[in-house]
Write a protein that holds these residues in place. Structure first.
Motif, PDB file in Angstrom:
ATOM      1  N   ASP A 219       0.835  -1.200   0.000  1.00 29.97           N
ATOM      2  CA  ASP A 219       0.000   0.000   0.000  1.00 29.97           C
ATOM      3  C   ASP A 219       0.873   1.255   0.000  1.00 29.97           C
ATOM      4  O   ASP A 219       0.579   2.237  -0.696  1.00 29.97           O
ATOM      5  CB  ASP A 219      -0.927  -0.011   1.208  1.00 29.97           C
ATOM      6  CG  ASP A 219      -2.033   1.036   1.113  1.00 29.97           C
ATOM      7  OD1 ASP A 219      -2.637   1.156   0.030  1.00 29.97           O
ATOM      8  OD2 ASP A 219      -2.270   1.736   2.112  1.00 29.97           O
ATOM      9  N   ASN A 220       1.960   1.233   0.772  1.00 32.39           N
ATOM     10  CA  ASN A 220       2.869   2.382   0.834  1.00 32.39           C
ATOM     11  C   ASN A 220       3.443   2.712  -0.539  1.00 32.39           C
ATOM     12  O   ASN A 220       3.630   3.878  -0.884  1.00 32.39           O
ATOM     13  CB  ASN A 220       4.008   2.103   1.807  1.00 32.39           C
ATOM     14  CG  ASN A 220       4.998   3.261   1.891  1.00 32.39           C
ATOM     15  OD1 ASN A 220       4.700   4.315   2.440  1.00 32.39           O
ATOM     16  ND2 ASN A 220       6.184   3.063   1.333  1.00 32.39           N
ATOM     17  N   TYR A 221       3.716   1.661  -1.324  1.00 35.09           N
ATOM     18  CA  TYR A 221       4.313   1.885  -2.645  1.00 35.09           C
ATOM     19  C   TYR A 221       3.266   1.947  -3.764  1.00 35.09           C
ATOM     20  O   TYR A 221       3.623   1.932  -4.945  1.00 35.09           O
ATOM     21  CB  TYR A 221       5.347   0.794  -2.940  1.00 35.09           C
ATOM     22  CG  TYR A 221       6.581   0.944  -2.075  1.00 35.09           C
ATOM     23  CD1 TYR A 221       7.544   1.901  -2.373  1.00 35.09           C
ATOM     24  CD2 TYR A 221       6.757   0.169  -0.936  1.00 35.09           C
ATOM     25  CE1 TYR A 221       8.662   2.073  -1.563  1.00 35.09           C
ATOM     26  CE2 TYR A 221       7.867   0.325  -0.117  1.00 35.09           C
ATOM     27  CZ  TYR A 221       8.814   1.282  -0.440  1.00 35.09           C
ATOM     28  OH  TYR A 221       9.915   1.455   0.362  1.00 35.09           O
ATOM     29  N   GLY A 222       1.989   2.007  -3.380  1.00 28.16           N
ATOM     30  CA  GLY A 222       0.930   2.161  -4.372  1.00 28.16           C
ATOM     31  C   GLY A 222       0.713   0.947  -5.239  1.00 28.16           C
ATOM     32  O   GLY A 222       0.216   1.061  -6.366  1.00 28.16           O
ATOM     33  N   LEU A 223       1.060  -0.233  -4.727  1.00 27.84           N
ATOM     34  CA  LEU A 223       0.986  -1.454  -5.528  1.00 27.84           C
ATOM     35  C   LEU A 223      -0.229  -2.322  -5.204  1.00 27.84           C
ATOM     36  O   LEU A 223      -0.630  -3.157  -6.017  1.00 27.84           O
ATOM     37  CB  LEU A 223       2.250  -2.304  -5.318  1.00 27.84           C
ATOM     38  CG  LEU A 223       3.557  -1.738  -5.863  1.00 27.84           C
ATOM     39  CD1 LEU A 223       4.733  -2.532  -5.299  1.00 27.84           C
ATOM     40  CD2 LEU A 223       3.565  -1.780  -7.384  1.00 27.84           C
ATOM     41  N   LYS A 224      -0.781  -2.150  -4.028  1.00 27.51           N
ATOM     42  CA  LYS A 224      -1.807  -3.079  -3.542  1.00 27.51           C
ATOM     43  C   LYS A 224      -3.007  -3.159  -4.475  1.00 27.51           C
ATOM     44  O   LYS A 224      -3.536  -4.244  -4.738  1.00 27.51           O
ATOM     45  CB  LYS A 224      -2.253  -2.673  -2.136  1.00 27.51           C
ATOM     46  CG  LYS A 224      -3.154  -3.685  -1.459  1.00 27.51           C
ATOM     47  CD  LYS A 224      -3.500  -3.246  -0.041  1.00 27.51           C
ATOM     48  CE  LYS A 224      -4.497  -4.188   0.600  1.00 27.51           C
ATOM     49  NZ  LYS A 224      -4.901  -3.745   1.949  1.00 27.51           N
ATOM     50  N   SER A 225      -3.443  -2.031  -4.996  1.00 25.87           N
ATOM     51  CA  SER A 225      -4.651  -2.015  -5.835  1.00 25.87           C
ATOM     52  C   SER A 225      -4.429  -2.660  -7.196  1.00 25.87           C
ATOM     53  O   SER A 225      -5.391  -3.064  -7.858  1.00 25.87           O
ATOM     54  CB  SER A 225      -5.138  -0.575  -6.037  1.00 25.87           C
ATOM     55  OG  SER A 225      -4.143   0.201  -6.692  1.00 25.87           O
ATOM     56  N   SER A 226      -3.169  -2.768  -7.626  1.00 31.59           N
ATOM     57  CA  SER A 226      -2.888  -3.344  -8.946  1.00 31.59           C
ATOM     58  C   SER A 226      -2.596  -4.835  -8.884  1.00 31.59           C
ATOM     59  O   SER A 226      -2.410  -5.472  -9.924  1.00 31.59           O
ATOM     60  CB  SER A 226      -1.703  -2.622  -9.596  1.00 31.59           C
ATOM     61  OG  SER A 226      -0.510  -2.861  -8.877  1.00 31.59           O
ATOM     62  N   MET A 227      -2.565  -5.398  -7.664  1.00 29.54           N
ATOM     63  CA  MET A 227      -2.242  -6.811  -7.502  1.00 29.54           C
ATOM     64  C   MET A 227      -3.449  -7.590  -7.000  1.00 29.54           C
ATOM     65  O   MET A 227      -4.284  -7.069  -6.265  1.00 29.54           O
ATOM     66  CB  MET A 227      -1.056  -6.970  -6.544  1.00 29.54           C
ATOM     67  CG  MET A 227       0.237  -6.424  -7.135  1.00 29.54           C
ATOM     68  SD  MET A 227       1.612  -6.350  -5.962  1.00 29.54           S
ATOM     69  CE  MET A 227       1.727  -8.068  -5.474  1.00 29.54           C
ATOM     70  N   THR A 228      -3.535  -8.849  -7.403  1.00 26.24           N
ATOM     71  CA  THR A 228      -4.647  -9.696  -6.990  1.00 26.24           C
ATOM     72  C   THR A 228      -4.388 -10.268  -5.587  1.00 26.24           C
ATOM     73  O   THR A 228      -3.252 -10.280  -5.107  1.00 26.24           O
ATOM     74  CB  THR A 228      -4.833 -10.867  -7.962  1.00 26.24           C
ATOM     75  OG1 THR A 228      -3.684 -11.723  -7.894  1.00 26.24           O
ATOM     76  CG2 THR A 228      -5.017 -10.367  -9.388  1.00 26.24           C
ATOM     77  N   ASP A 229      -5.444 -10.766  -4.966  1.00 28.59           N
ATOM     78  CA  ASP A 229      -5.301 -11.383  -3.650  1.00 28.59           C
ATOM     79  C   ASP A 229      -4.356 -12.578  -3.696  1.00 28.59           C
ATOM     80  O   ASP A 229      -3.574 -12.804  -2.768  1.00 28.59           O
ATOM     81  CB  ASP A 229      -6.674 -11.841  -3.124  1.00 28.59           C
ATOM     82  CG  ASP A 229      -7.552 -10.682  -2.681  1.00 28.59           C
ATOM     83  OD1 ASP A 229      -6.998  -9.583  -2.445  1.00 28.59           O
ATOM     84  OD2 ASP A 229      -8.777 -10.856  -2.588  1.00 28.59           O
ATOM     85  N   SER A 230      -4.423 -13.352  -4.771  1.00 23.01           N
ATOM     86  CA  SER A 230      -3.561 -14.533  -4.880  1.00 23.01           C
ATOM     87  C   SER A 230      -2.095 -14.129  -5.020  1.00 23.01           C
ATOM     88  O   SER A 230      -1.204 -14.809  -4.495  1.00 23.01           O
ATOM     89  CB  SER A 230      -3.991 -15.405  -6.064  1.00 23.01           C
ATOM     90  OG  SER A 230      -3.875 -14.700  -7.288  1.00 23.01           O
ATOM     91  N   GLN A 231      -1.828 -13.018  -5.700  1.00 23.06           N
ATOM     92  CA  GLN A 231      -0.448 -12.533  -5.829  1.00 23.06           C
ATOM     93  C   GLN A 231       0.076 -12.049  -4.482  1.00 23.06           C
ATOM     94  O   GLN A 231       1.234 -12.309  -4.126  1.00 23.06           O
ATOM     95  CB  GLN A 231      -0.388 -11.412  -6.870  1.00 23.06           C
ATOM     96  CG  GLN A 231      -0.600 -11.898  -8.290  1.00 23.06           C
ATOM     97  CD  GLN A 231      -0.793 -10.765  -9.284  1.00 23.06           C
ATOM     98  OE1 GLN A 231      -0.923  -9.602  -8.896  1.00 23.06           O
ATOM     99  NE2 GLN A 231      -0.820 -11.102 -10.547  1.00 23.06           N
ATOM    100  N   ILE A 232      -0.768 -11.365  -3.725  1.00 19.00           N
ATOM    101  CA  ILE A 232      -0.378 -10.897  -2.398  1.00 19.00           C
ATOM    102  C   ILE A 232      -0.113 -12.093  -1.484  1.00 19.00           C
ATOM    103  O   ILE A 232       0.848 -12.099  -0.707  1.00 19.00           O
ATOM    104  CB  ILE A 232      -1.467  -9.979  -1.809  1.00 19.00           C
ATOM    105  CG1 ILE A 232      -1.537  -8.672  -2.620  1.00 19.00           C
ATOM    106  CG2 ILE A 232      -1.189  -9.677  -0.339  1.00 19.00           C
ATOM    107  CD1 ILE A 232      -2.690  -7.768  -2.242  1.00 19.00           C
TER     108      ILE A 232
END
Length: 313
Positions: A219-232
Motif C-alpha cells: 500500500d505504501n508503494y501504491g501497488l496493492k490495488s494493482s495486484m490480486t489477492d492470490s499474488q499478495i
C-alpha cells in the motif's frame, strides 16, 4: 563441452560471502548444458571471458540442475542461461548485469539481486547471458552450482527460498506488466522492506503479522490495488517461509537489503516521487497493534462502566 568444473578448494562453509571473498580469485563461469559449442563461445564472449587469464569454466548439467532444484533428472531439460560470478570489495554493493536483456524474458536484474541476498551474497558482481530467448530462471541454479563447487554449503532451505522468491517476483511481474499502477521497481523495493521487517520479527512472525506487513508495504508503494489477492498471498507465504530461515539471523542481511533498496531507488528515482521510501513495515505493524489495543481497551472500559453502574452501592 567444457568440464563440469573443479571440486571445492576449501573446507565447506555456510558463510557464502566468505567463500566468494576467499575463493573467487578469478571470476567463475557457469554455462548452461544445452549450449552448442558455438553458443558456448558466444556466451563466454558475452560474459566477458578472457582466455588469457580466466580458467574457471563449469557446465551446469541436467543432473546437477535436478539435484540443486530438487526435481527429477530429465534429459530433455533445456539449460541456456549462463552466469559469471566475480568478487567485489567489501564496501561495494551487490550488482547484477543482464547483458542480453532481450533474451532473458522473465527475470529482471533486481529480481536476481533480491534472490541473491536471500542466498547470503552481500557483495559480488553477477553477469547473466543467453544466446537465445529463455525465462532466465535456471541462471539462479548456476549461481548455486558455482558456490557449492567452490566450497559453500548452500542449504536446501536457502535454495528453495531464493527460488520461491524469484518465481514469485517473476510471476507477478509478468502478470502485471503494463497494468496501470504497477511498477517492477516498486515491487523489488517493497520486497526489501518486507524482508527487513520479517528479519525484525524473526520466527515469532504470525501469519496475520505477515499479511499485515505485506499489505501495508504494498500500500505504501501504491501497488496493492494493482495486484490480486492470490499474488499478495504468494508474497505472504514467502514472508512466512523466510521468517523460519537462518539467513535472517545474519548480521549483514538487513544492511545488504538497505544497499539494494538504495541502489534501486537511486536508479529509478522517478518511480518513487511522492513515496515514503523510509517506510518501516515493522513499525507500521507495531503501530497498528497499538491502535487495535486501544480500541479493545475502550470496549473493555465501556462494558466495565456499564457493569459498575448496575453494581450495588
Amino acid at each position: 563441452m567444457f568440464a563440469a568444473g573443479a571440486t571445492s578448494v576449501s573446507a565447506a562453509t555456510s558463510d557464502v560471502q566468505k567463500v566468494i571473498d576467499e575463493t573467487y580469485v578469478q571470476p567463475d563461469y557457469v554455462l548452461g548444458y544445452s549450449l552448442s559449442s558455438d553458443q558456448q563461445s558466444q556466451t563466454l564472449s558475452l560474459l566477458g571471458y578472457d582466455s588469457s587469464k580466466d580458467t574457471s569454466v563449469k557446465t551446469l548439467t541436467t543432473s546437477a540442475y535436478a539435484k540443486i532444484m530438487n526435481v527429477a533428472d530429465d534429459s530433455s531439460l533445456q539449460l541456456y542461461s549462463s552466469v559469471k560470478i566475480q568478487k567485489l570489495g567489501s564496501k561495494e554493493t551487490l550488482t547484477v548485469d543482464i547483458v542480453t536483456p532481450e533474451n532473458i524474458t522473465k527475470v529482471t536484474e533486481d529480481m536476481y539481486r533480491n534472490a541473491a541476498v536471500t542466498l547470503g551474497i552481500e557483495h559480488a558482481k553477477i553477469t547473466v547471458a543467453s544466446p537465445i530467448a529463455v525465462t532466465g530462471e535456471s541462471a539462479l541454479a548456476g549461481i548455486y552450482y558455482s558456490l557449492e563447487k567452490n566450497g559453500a554449503m548452500v542449504s536446501d532451505e536457502s535454495k528453495e527460498l531464493a527460488q520461491e522468491e524469484l518465481s514469485t517476483l517473476s510471476t507477478i511481474n509478468e502478470a502485471n506488466d503494463g497494468k496501470d499502477g504497477y511498477d517492477a521497481n516498486k515491487l523489488n523495493v517493497a520486497l526489501t522492506d518486507i524482508k527487513s521487517a520479517v528479519a525484525d520479527k524473526g520466527d515469532s512472525l504470525t501469519k496475520s503479522d505477515a499479511r499485515k506487513i505485506v499489505e501495508e508495504t504494498l500500500d505504501n508503494y501504491g501497488l496493492k490495488s494493482s495486484m490480486t489477492d492470490s499474488q499478495i498471498t504468494l508474497i505472504v507465504n514467502f514472508a512466512i517461509n523466510l521468517s523460519k530461515s537462518s539467513i535472517i539471523d545474519s548480521s549483514s542481511f538487513k544492511s545488504t537489503l538497505n544497499d539494494l533498496k538504495d541502489s534501486i531507488v537511486s536508479k529509478a528515482s522517478s518511480s518513487f516521487k511522492g513515496i515514503n521510501v523510509n517506510f518501516n513495515a515493522d513499525k507500521a505493524l507495531t503501530a497498528s497493534k497499538g491502535f487495535f489495543a486501544k480500541i479493545w481497551q475502550a470496549i473493555v472500559d465501556f462494558f466495565n462502566g456499564i457493569a459498575s453502574s448496575f453494581s450495588t452501592k
